[in-house]
Each structure stands twice: as C-alpha cells, then as structure tokens.
Design a protein around this motif. Structure first.
Motif, short mmCIF file in Angstrom:
data_model
loop_
_atom_site.label_atom_id
_atom_site.label_comp_id
_atom_site.label_asym_id
_atom_site.label_seq_id
_atom_site.Cartn_x
_atom_site.Cartn_y
_atom_site.Cartn_z
N UNK A 62 -34.17 13.14 11.27
CA UNK A 62 -32.67 12.69 11.00
C UNK A 62 -32.80 11.35 10.28
N UNK A 63 -33.55 10.52 10.50
CA UNK A 63 -33.91 9.23 9.71
C UNK A 63 -34.32 9.44 8.34
N UNK A 64 -35.36 10.40 8.32
CA UNK A 64 -35.96 10.61 7.13
C UNK A 64 -35.07 11.49 6.07
N UNK A 65 -34.36 12.50 6.51
CA UNK A 65 -33.72 13.32 5.83
C UNK A 65 -32.50 12.49 5.27
N UNK A 66 -31.84 11.80 6.22
CA UNK A 66 -30.67 10.95 5.72
C UNK A 66 -30.92 9.85 4.75
N UNK A 67 -31.88 9.10 4.87
CA UNK A 67 -32.36 8.15 3.93
C UNK A 67 -33.01 8.74 2.63
N UNK A 68 -33.58 9.97 2.67
CA UNK A 68 -34.11 10.61 1.49
C UNK A 68 -32.73 10.81 0.51
N UNK A 69 -31.77 11.42 1.19
CA UNK A 69 -30.59 11.80 0.66
C UNK A 69 -29.88 10.64 0.00
N UNK A 70 -29.64 9.41 0.88
CA UNK A 70 -28.98 8.27 0.34
C UNK A 70 -29.70 7.76 -0.74
N UNK A 71 -31.15 7.40 -0.64
CA UNK A 71 -31.70 6.59 -1.72
C UNK A 71 -31.78 7.48 -3.09
N UNK A 72 -31.85 8.63 -2.97
CA UNK A 72 -31.88 9.48 -4.14
C UNK A 72 -30.54 10.27 -4.47
N UNK A 73 -29.48 9.74 -3.65
CA UNK A 73 -28.22 10.31 -4.09
C UNK A 73 -27.73 10.32 -5.54
N UNK A 74 -27.85 9.14 -6.09
CA UNK A 74 -27.33 9.14 -7.38
C UNK A 74 -28.14 9.83 -8.57
N UNK A 75 -29.42 9.93 -8.50
CA UNK A 75 -30.23 10.77 -9.37
C UNK A 75 -30.01 12.52 -9.10
N UNK A 76 -29.74 12.66 -7.99
CA UNK A 76 -29.49 14.00 -7.42
C UNK A 76 -28.21 14.30 -7.97
#
Length: 318
Positions: free
Chosen positions: A238-252
């Motif tokens: 939950x922590x890993x996937x949420x933070x991955x999407x949040x931190x890379x949200x702009x380039x994605x």
C-alpha cells in the motif's frame, strides 16, 4: 460508531511513531521557512528592501510593452496586468507576497506532500496490521458490522490527515510570523478586473486556497492506500504503490496525455491538481473543472467500494 472511531484514534495517537512524524513535520516546516528566508538575505534582497526590485521590474515591464516587437494579445494583456499591480504596490507601499509572512506560509504548503506521505503510512497500516497481528478477530466479535468497522478506520485516517494539516498550517504561521516579525499580517491580495483596474482581496484566502487545492490529491492518494491495504492486506504494498504513483504522477500523466489525450485525461493524477483551471489552462483539450471533479468522484467511489466489498466478504481465517 463513535466508540469505534475513538478506538481507532487511540491506536493512532498512542504510538510513538505518530508523534515522531508530527515532530518531523514541524522540523521540516522550520527548515523550509528558514532556508527560504536565508536565501533572500544572502542574495542581498531581504524582505524590507523590496521597493528597488519592484521599481526595476516596473521599468522592465514598461520597456517590453513600449518596444517595437509586437506581442501576442494574451501576453500583452498579462504584462499590462503585472505592470498595473506593480505600480499599485509602489504607490500604496504594499510589499510583494513573497516578502511577507504569508508568502512563507504559502511556500510551506508544498509540505502537504509530507502530510500525504505520513497519512499514507497510517492508512496502509490501519487495516493490514489487523490481519498481520491477528487482532482483526477481536474486532469482528464485536456487535458492530464489518462495514462500520471499516468506515471507522477510514474516518480515523482522514481525521489524522486533518490533524497533520492543522499542525502544518499552525506551525507555518507561527514560524514565518517570527521570522518575518509578523510583517504583512494584513497584506492584501492584488488582482485586476476586466477593465484593468487593480482590486484588493484577502491574501489569507489565497493561502488557504493553496492548501485546499493540495488536499484533493491527499484525499485521493490516502483513499488509494486504504483500498490497497484492505484488498491485499499488505501495508508495504500500500505504501510503496501509493508513493510510487504519487511521486511519478506528473511524468506518467504527461506521457499518457502526449500518447493519447483522450485516454490520458482519465488517469487519476491528471485530475488531482486543480490549479491549472484557475489559470484557464487545462492539461488536455476537453478537460474542465467539472470533468476533473467527476473523474475524481468516480475513482473515489471505486476505491471505497472495493475496500468495502473485499473487507466485508473476506474469510478471516484466510
């Protein structure tokens, strides 16, 4: 229901980890405010010496407007508005927002990302930890339904996010108030109307709006982490996937919109930042404020529906 929420709050606030996170939030608030103030002083531009810079800025704007080069209408209008506001500040002795305590408070709003991070940690643990430690069985033997138990956990998580937001805002006001000697406490927010006349507003409302717009992403990311925790019973995932999407949200988001705008505009993080609508510049054609709110509402319902469906039907022994 109230007792369930109170019980979940006790679990959150009785942990040393919670208060360590609060202390870290206040520390980072101080560091951001102090470093920002130090940079202004070291560059020879302390907050009390703003008039020469504004005068130079007004001259530069005037030269651009009166130059031989023909500017596009939108840019010409924008420069006129900036020049009108700059002259108004000089005439009425109003310092720039950045040179006041509210400017410092607004810069600290970037730390809402840390509030999101800390709340995601709590959200990821609030359900998954019950299964990890086997305490979920003690909850389920109570007369309360599983839906009420899940709702109490979600409410407690959001209350924790609200608590961190209040701590962040109060700390930023106090710290920046001391750093800037509470200068600009009643400073106005300057805008121009359709006729180009300068209007004074309430600056603190703009600061609150900056915090409020960032809360949208906080709610969605925390709800996502809560859903993952409920469905997969893994706080790490939950922590890993949420933070991955949040931190890379702009380039994605930029990648998806560049490849296919009609598909990319439905991506969650293409709609969490509502600030482009304030400037009238949506990320993709066809995106409006109403569209983004609708997309966020659909994601919100899906995340919570999945959490409820899996949690209420899961075999505890599994």
């Amino acid at each position: 229901m109230l007792n369930l929420v109170r019980n979940e709050n006790m679990k959150i606030y009785c942990r040393i980890r919670t208060w360590v996170l609060v202390a870290m939030l206040i520390l980072f608030c101080f560091l951001v405010s102090f470093i920002s103030r130090y940079d202004k002083m070291s560059s020879g531009n302390p907050h009390r010496e703003w008039r020469p810079e504004l005068q130079q800025q007004a001259q530069s704007l005037q030269q651009q407007l009166s130059g031989d080069e023909k500017l596009p209408a939108p840019i010409h209008k924008q420069l006129q508005e900036r020049l009108a506001i700059t002259k108004y500040q000089l005439e009425h002795d109003i310092p720039p927002t950045e040179a006041t305590m509210w400017g410092g408070v607004q810069r600290v709003s970037a730390l809402v990302m840390m509030v999101t991070l800390f709340t995601v940690i709590a959200a990821a643990d609030v359900v998954a930890a019950e299964f990890t430690w086997g305490t979920i069985k003690l909850l389920l033997i109570r007369p309360a339904t599983r839906a009420k138990i899940l709702l109490s956990k979600y409410i407690s998580t959001m209350l924790f996010a609200l608590f961190l937001l209040v701590v962040l805002f109060a700390s930023s006001v106090l710290i920046n108030g001391v750093i800037y000697s509470f200068s600009g406490w009643s400073a106005p927010s300057l805008t121009t109307d359709a006729g180009g006349a300068v209007k004074e507003g309430v600056l603190v409302f703009n600061v609150l709006a900056a915090y409020g717009l960032k809360v949208v992403e906080l709610i969605m990311v925390v709800t996502l982490a809560f859903m993952i925790s409920s469905v997969f019973r893994s706080s790490v995932l939950a922590v890993g996937l949420s933070l991955f999407l949040m931190l890379l949200s702009q380039p994605i988001t930029m990648l998806l919109i560049s490849l296919n705008p009609d598909v990319g505009k439905y991506f969650l993080f293409a709609n969490t930042d509502l600030t482009p609508y304030l400037a009238g510049r949506p990320l993709a054609e066809g995106m409006t404020l109403g569209f983004s709110i609708t997309v966020l509402a659909v994601y919100f319902i899906i995340f919570n529906a999945l959490s409820w469906l899996v949690f209420t039907r899961r075999d505890v022994a599994a």
